[in-house]
Structures are given as C-alpha cells and as structure tokens.
Design a protein around this motif. Structure first.
Motif, PDB file in Angstrom:
ATOM      1  N   LEU A 158       0.797  -1.368  -0.143  1.00  0.00           N
ATOM      2  CA  LEU A 158      -0.096  -0.038   0.059  1.00  0.00           C
ATOM      3  C   LEU A 158       0.802   1.131  -0.057  1.00  0.00           C
ATOM      4  O   LEU A 158       2.037   1.285   0.037  1.00  0.00           O
ATOM      5  N   ASP A 159       0.172   2.310  -0.004  1.00  0.00           N
ATOM      6  CA  ASP A 159       0.952   3.590  -0.100  1.00  0.00           C
ATOM      7  C   ASP A 159       1.122   4.383   1.124  1.00  0.00           C
ATOM      8  O   ASP A 159       0.874   3.421   2.078  1.00  0.00           O
ATOM      9  N   SER A 160       1.850   5.383   1.233  1.00  0.00           N
ATOM     10  CA  SER A 160       2.254   6.072   2.456  1.00  0.00           C
ATOM     11  C   SER A 160       0.926   6.491   3.086  1.00  0.00           C
ATOM     12  O   SER A 160       0.899   6.661   4.463  1.00  0.00           O
ATOM     13  N   PHE A 161      -0.147   6.825   2.271  1.00  0.00           N
ATOM     14  CA  PHE A 161      -1.404   7.284   3.272  1.00  0.00           C
ATOM     15  C   PHE A 161      -2.016   6.306   3.934  1.00  0.00           C
ATOM     16  O   PHE A 161      -2.254   6.329   5.241  1.00  0.00           O
ATOM     17  N   HIS A 162      -1.759   4.960   3.322  1.00  0.00           N
ATOM     18  CA  HIS A 162      -2.225   3.777   4.075  1.00  0.00           C
ATOM     19  C   HIS A 162      -1.649   3.527   5.449  1.00  0.00           C
ATOM     20  O   HIS A 162      -2.020   3.293   6.431  1.00  0.00           O
ATOM     21  N   ALA A 163      -0.096   3.739   5.264  1.00  0.00           N
ATOM     22  CA  ALA A 163       0.772   3.502   6.130  1.00  0.00           C
ATOM     23  C   ALA A 163       0.397   4.644   7.316  1.00  0.00           C
ATOM     24  O   ALA A 163       0.404   4.309   8.792  1.00  0.00           O
ATOM     25  N   VAL A 164       0.120   5.988   7.050  1.00  0.00           N
ATOM     26  CA  VAL A 164      -0.269   6.892   8.044  1.00  0.00           C
ATOM     27  C   VAL A 164      -1.535   6.406   8.914  1.00  0.00           C
ATOM     28  O   VAL A 164      -1.687   6.492  10.056  1.00  0.00           O
ATOM     29  N   SER A 165      -2.449   6.049   7.972  1.00  0.00           N
ATOM     30  CA  SER A 165      -3.833   5.495   8.635  1.00  0.00           C
ATOM     31  C   SER A 165      -3.433   4.338   9.301  1.00  0.00           C
ATOM     32  O   SER A 165      -4.351   4.333  10.516  1.00  0.00           O
ATOM     33  N   THR A 166      -2.849   3.300   9.197  1.00  0.00           N
ATOM     34  CA  THR A 166      -2.519   2.341  10.029  1.00  0.00           C
ATOM     35  C   THR A 166      -1.814   2.799  11.428  1.00  0.00           C
ATOM     36  O   THR A 166      -2.575   2.153  12.428  1.00  0.00           O
ATOM     37  N   TRP A 167      -0.965   3.559  11.574  1.00  0.00           N
ATOM     38  CA  TRP A 167      -0.842   4.068  12.717  1.00  0.00           C
ATOM     39  C   TRP A 167      -1.684   4.900  13.494  1.00  0.00           C
ATOM     40  O   TRP A 167      -1.788   4.679  14.674  1.00  0.00           O
ATOM     41  N   ALA A 168      -2.282   5.670  12.976  1.00  0.00           N
ATOM     42  CA  ALA A 168      -3.484   6.516  13.422  1.00  0.00           C
ATOM     43  C   ALA A 168      -4.405   5.344  13.892  1.00  0.00           C
ATOM     44  O   ALA A 168      -5.199   5.610  15.405  1.00  0.00           O
ATOM     45  N   GLU A 169      -4.891   4.469  13.348  1.00  0.00           N
ATOM     46  CA  GLU A 169      -5.909   3.606  13.617  1.00  0.00           C
ATOM     47  C   GLU A 169      -5.358   2.730  14.959  1.00  0.00           C
ATOM     48  O   GLU A 169      -6.281   2.340  16.202  1.00  0.00           O
ATOM     49  N   ALA A 170      -4.152   2.341  15.046  1.00  0.00           N
ATOM     50  CA  ALA A 170      -3.445   1.639  16.286  1.00  0.00           C
ATOM     51  C   ALA A 170      -3.742   2.394  17.659  1.00  0.00           C
ATOM     52  O   ALA A 170      -3.894   2.236  18.440  1.00  0.00           O
ATOM     53  N   ILE A 171      -3.055   3.835  17.200  1.00  0.00           N
ATOM     54  CA  ILE A 171      -3.349   4.755  18.416  1.00  0.00           C
ATOM     55  C   ILE A 171      -4.553   5.042  18.962  1.00  0.00           C
ATOM     56  O   ILE A 171      -4.822   5.179  20.094  1.00  0.00           O
ATOM     57  N   ASP A 172      -5.630   5.427  18.138  1.00  0.00           N
ATOM     58  CA  ASP A 172      -6.971   5.503  18.382  1.00  0.00           C
ATOM     59  C   ASP A 172      -7.665   4.233  19.106  1.00  0.00           C
ATOM     60  O   ASP A 172      -8.365   4.361  20.212  1.00  0.00           O
ATOM     61  N   ALA A 173      -7.126   2.943  18.566  1.00  0.00           N
ATOM     62  CA  ALA A 173      -7.553   1.927  19.250  1.00  0.00           C
ATOM     63  C   ALA A 173      -7.120   1.653  20.747  1.00  0.00           C
ATOM     64  O   ALA A 173      -7.901   1.458  21.668  1.00  0.00           O
ATOM     65  N   GLY A 174      -5.949   1.883  21.054  1.00  0.00           N
ATOM     66  CA  GLY A 174      -5.064   1.990  22.222  1.00  0.00           C
ATOM     67  C   GLY A 174      -5.674   3.103  23.097  1.00  0.00           C
ATOM     68  O   GLY A 174      -5.999   2.716  24.291  1.00  0.00           O
ATOM     69  N   GLY A 175      -6.245   4.113  22.631  1.00  0.00           N
ATOM     70  CA  GLY A 175      -6.880   5.100  23.558  1.00  0.00           C
ATOM     71  C   GLY A 175      -8.037   4.716  24.145  1.00  0.00           C
ATOM     72  O   GLY A 175      -8.364   4.803  25.323  1.00  0.00           O
ATOM     73  N   LYS A 176      -9.016   3.942  23.365  1.00  0.00           N
ATOM     74  CA  LYS A 176     -10.091   3.276  23.762  1.00  0.00           C
ATOM     75  C   LYS A 176      -9.982   2.178  24.779  1.00  0.00           C
ATOM     76  O   LYS A 176     -10.528   2.097  25.604  1.00  0.00           O
ATOM     77  N   LEU A 177      -8.913   1.314  24.411  1.00  0.00           N
ATOM     78  CA  LEU A 177      -8.698   0.380  25.449  1.00  0.00           C
ATOM     79  C   LEU A 177      -8.107   0.795  26.607  1.00  0.00           C
ATOM     80  O   LEU A 177      -8.429   0.137  27.841  1.00  0.00           O
ATOM     81  N   ARG A 178      -7.546   1.892  26.611  1.00  0.00           N
ATOM     82  CA  ARG A 178      -6.910   2.348  27.743  1.00  0.00           C
ATOM     83  C   ARG A 178      -8.085   3.118  28.808  1.00  0.00           C
ATOM     84  O   ARG A 178      -7.982   2.875  29.938  1.00  0.00           O
ATOM     85  N   ARG A 179      -9.015   3.555  28.136  1.00  0.00           N
ATOM     86  CA  ARG A 179     -10.326   4.103  28.971  1.00  0.00           C
ATOM     87  C   ARG A 179     -11.122   2.916  29.274  1.00  0.00           C
ATOM     88  O   ARG A 179     -11.946   3.329  30.546  1.00  0.00           O
ATOM     89  N   THR A 180     -11.225   1.774  28.544  1.00  0.00           N
ATOM     90  CA  THR A 180     -12.275   0.905  29.006  1.00  0.00           C
ATOM     91  C   THR A 180     -11.718  -0.416  29.659  1.00  0.00           C
ATOM     92  O   THR A 180     -12.549  -0.871  30.215  1.00  0.00           O
ATOM     93  N   LEU A 181     -10.632  -0.823  29.593  1.00  0.00           N
ATOM     94  CA  LEU A 181     -10.140  -1.992  30.091  1.00  0.00           C
ATOM     95  C   LEU A 181      -9.397  -1.778  31.657  1.00  0.00           C
ATOM     96  O   LEU A 181      -9.000  -0.781  31.618  1.00  0.00           O
ATOM     97  N   PRO A 182      -9.540  -2.754  32.204  1.00  0.00           N
ATOM     98  CA  PRO A 182      -9.057  -2.743  33.764  1.00  0.00           C
ATOM     99  C   PRO A 182      -7.335  -2.544  33.497  1.00  0.00           C
ATOM    100  O   PRO A 182      -6.812  -2.975  32.510  1.00  0.00           O
ATOM    101  N   GLU A 183      -6.858  -2.177  34.627  1.00  0.00           N
ATOM    102  CA  GLU A 183      -5.559  -1.829  34.536  1.00  0.00           C
ATOM    103  C   GLU A 183      -4.700  -3.187  34.627  1.00  0.00           C
ATOM    104  O   GLU A 183      -3.607  -3.013  34.181  1.00  0.00           O
ATOM    105  N   ASP A 184      -5.022  -4.091  35.039  1.00  0.00           N
ATOM    106  CA  ASP A 184      -4.415  -5.525  34.958  1.00  0.00           C
ATOM    107  C   ASP A 184      -4.845  -6.192  33.603  1.00  0.00           C
ATOM    108  O   ASP A 184      -4.190  -7.402  33.553  1.00  0.00           O
ATOM    109  N   THR A 185      -5.237  -5.458  32.801  1.00  0.00           N
ATOM    110  CA  THR A 185      -5.744  -6.140  31.482  1.00  0.00           C
ATOM    111  C   THR A 185      -4.903  -5.613  30.306  1.00  0.00           C
ATOM    112  O   THR A 185      -4.571  -6.184  29.308  1.00  0.00           O
ATOM    113  N   TYR A 186      -4.604  -4.187  30.347  1.00  0.00           N
ATOM    114  CA  TYR A 186      -4.084  -3.222  29.355  1.00  0.00           C
ATOM    115  C   TYR A 186      -2.855  -2.587  29.816  1.00  0.00           C
ATOM    116  O   TYR A 186      -2.765  -1.938  30.682  1.00  0.00           O
ATOM    117  N   TYR A 187      -1.745  -2.708  28.828  1.00  0.00           N
ATOM    118  CA  TYR A 187      -0.512  -2.094  29.232  1.00  0.00           C
ATOM    119  C   TYR A 187       0.097  -1.480  27.890  1.00  0.00           C
ATOM    120  O   TYR A 187       0.402  -2.198  27.061  1.00  0.00           O
TER     121      TYR A 187
END
Length: 345
Positions: free
Chosen positions: A158-187
């Motif tokens: 894929l192109d660089s635009f997809h690569a940029v989107s891939t990182w953004a999606e990972a960070i956004d997903a992590g943010g949701k997990l940080r807010r919703t999962l217990p401290e002993d589940t997500y690090y």
C-alpha cells in the motif's frame, strides 16, 4: 502464579517482534511466531459449526494443522497430537485455538503462552471473547518511524497514506482500550523507552504480568532462532542486541511531503504520546485530501466488518470462550480444579 494468555499488539513495524522475543526469553512465557488461523476462523465460525461436537472440533483442528495458510507448521507441533488434544479438550472455539498455543508452551516446558500480531490492536474485543482473562501489551513507536519502515517492507504493497492511517488506527484503538479495560488487562509502553532502558521497562512489564523479572529478557538473541522464522528477513535486527539505531531514523527515510502529511494528520496523536514535531510545512491540499479519503475508506470497511460480526453474535453456532486456564473456567462458572485449589492455599 498466573496462567493468563498474553497478546502483543501495536502498529506493524513498531518493535512487536523484539518484544515477542523478550517475552519468549522469560522462563515462564512462550510466544510463538505469527500464525494465521485465529482471525479467519473466528470470522468464519458459523462455517465450522458447534465446537461442542467432537467431529466439528476434529474438522477444524485438521484444517488448522494442514492448511498452508495457517502457518501452523511454524509452531513445530505434532499435527496428530494437536488434533487429538483438541478432540479430547473443551467444546469451545477459543479452546481449539488455546490448545495450539498451550502445546507450543509445553514444547519449552513453560506455564504461559502468548501471541503476537500487530493488527490485534483493533481486534481486542474479539480476543476477549475468545480468551476473557487475556492481558494485552501495546507497544507504541513514533508514527513517522513506523511509516518509514512500512514503506520498506517487501510485503507492504500500500501507499504512504495507508501507512499513516495504520498508525492512527492503532493509536486510536489503544486510547479506547486505555479508557475501557482494567489496569491489569491493558498495558502501554513506548519502543523508544524499551530500547533506551530495557531492564527498567521489562521490570515494570513483568509486574503488570504478575511475573518475576528475568535478566534473560534483556538479550533475546537466542530466542530469535526459535521464534522468528528464517524467511522473515525483515526481522534480521532481532538476531542482534537490543539497539536504538533506528530511533528517529524517519528523518532520513521519509520524503519531505511524507513528513508533512505525518505531522499534519498524526500531530495531535504524536504529541499525546510524547513525540516532538518538527514544525514541517503544511502539506498540499491534494495530499491532505488523499489522506482523508484513505482514512474514511478504511473506517467504512471496519464498520462493515464490525456490523457483520455483531449480527453473527446473535446466532452463535456454539460457545466461543476458551475453557483452559483458571481464569477462563472461572468466567464460565466451571468449578475449580484440584490443582487450582492447591495453588490458592
């Protein structure tokens, strides 16, 4: 002692293979090379039917063990023994998967297993359905380094635009997990911190995992020969000592326009993760439009897939959650085994 499964997640090219090897170097943890059966089977679970039926378990185990797309061969397990253990095991989809990983851990006489696949960062909900007691380690790396590295991979088309989107999606997903999962589940931990002071970061990680720290984790070269297939030449750096040589190398690996689009699209996310921006000039309108279009198309695709899965959950063919660990059995209301009662005394 904990027997919870451990999943390493993050954006591709963020150092997850290095972390996999560090974990595999621990005397109680076994984290195999990436497989390719868990996600496709889960989304096709209606096809495989009710895992409470032994013949259904056998059919699925045979497919996992023999189809070349699954990478089962890289686990170096006896196919017939795997099939028989699945047939004799609990009747749930997660138990079929968990049996393969548990057998891999048994190869090394280790008590716990893990799995590493970067894209799991967007599939944690699915993994928790399969393994309700799982723990997740999200390794985060400067998005510009991830984009630069993705561009150079022989398997990335894929192109660089997809690569940029891939990182953004990972960070956004992590943010949701940080807010919703217990401290002993997500690090969360940063690649840059891990490579700068491996011992300190790994001690904190072991505390999260409820494991004693092992100095062997700092130098995982030996594990690379076992847990990184030889054909994956893009992981050649894992066969040496932990290094910071690639930290910040995006400055010489990205074109000016790519740096601009990274900082324009990812700027807030980068800063929230502690990465400094260069103040690159604003990208062209064409590049901004192309990046936004890519992100919108990828989001629409994820939403369609999520909708299909939600519909499938209304008509499950059989139990999904694994019933192999003490936590999984407890979540399902299964009585504790004698060994578990002994350990808790």
């Amino acid at each position: 002692m904990s027997d919870r499964p451990v999943f390493v997640i993050g954006c591709p090219r963020s150092g997850t293979t290095m972390l996999q090897l560090m974990l595999h170097s621990h005397p109680r943890l076994a984290v195999p090379p990436e497989t390719r059966f868990l996600v496709p089977v889960y989304y096709r679970r209606r096809t495989w039917g009710d895992m409470r039926q032994a013949q259904r378990r056998r059919a699925l185990a045979q497919w996992i063990a023999t189809d070349r797309s699954t990478k089962f061969r890289e686990l170096k397990l006896d196919k017939d023994e795997f099939i028989e253990q699945v047939v004799d095991g609990p009747g749930s989809l997660g138990s079929v998967f968990g049996t393969a990983f548990r057998m891999y851990a048994d190869r090394f006489d280790k008590a716990r297993w893990g799995d590493k696949r970067p894209s799991y960062v967007k599939q944690v909900d699915m993994l928790l359905r399969l393994f309700p007691d799982a723990q997740f380690i999200h390794l985060i790396r400067d998005g510009r380094d991830c984009v630069a590295s993705l561009k150079e991979m022989p398997w990335y088309t894929l192109d660089s635009f997809h690569a940029v989107s891939t990182w953004a999606e990972a960070i956004d997903a992590g943010g949701k997990l940080r807010r919703t999962l217990p401290e002993d589940t997500y690090y969360e931990l940063r690649y840059e911190d891990l490579t700068d002071d491996p011992e300190t970061e790994l001690k904190k990680l072991c505390h999260f995992l409820d494991e004693d720290y092992s100095p062997s984790m700092v130098s995982p070269r030996e594990a690379a020969s076992v847990a990184v297939p030889q054909h994956k030449v893009w992981h050649r750096n894992t066969h040496g000592e932990v290094t910071r040589s690639r930290v910040g190398s995006w400055a010489n690996r990205l074109d000016d326009w790519e740096i601009s689009i990274c900082e324009h699209i990812l700027g807030d996310r980068l800063e929230s993760m502690g990465y400094e921006l260069t103040g690159a000039q604003k990208p062209s309108k064409e590049h901004i439009a192309a990046s936004q279009k890519t992100m919108q198309k990828r989001k629409a695709s994820r939403m369609r897939k999520g909708m299909r899965d939600r519909l499938n959950r209304l008509r499950e063919p059989g139990p999904v959650a694994a019933l192999l660990t003490s936590g999984q059995r407890a979540a399902a209301g299964v009585p504790r085994q004698r060994s578990e009662l002994t350990e808790s005394v």
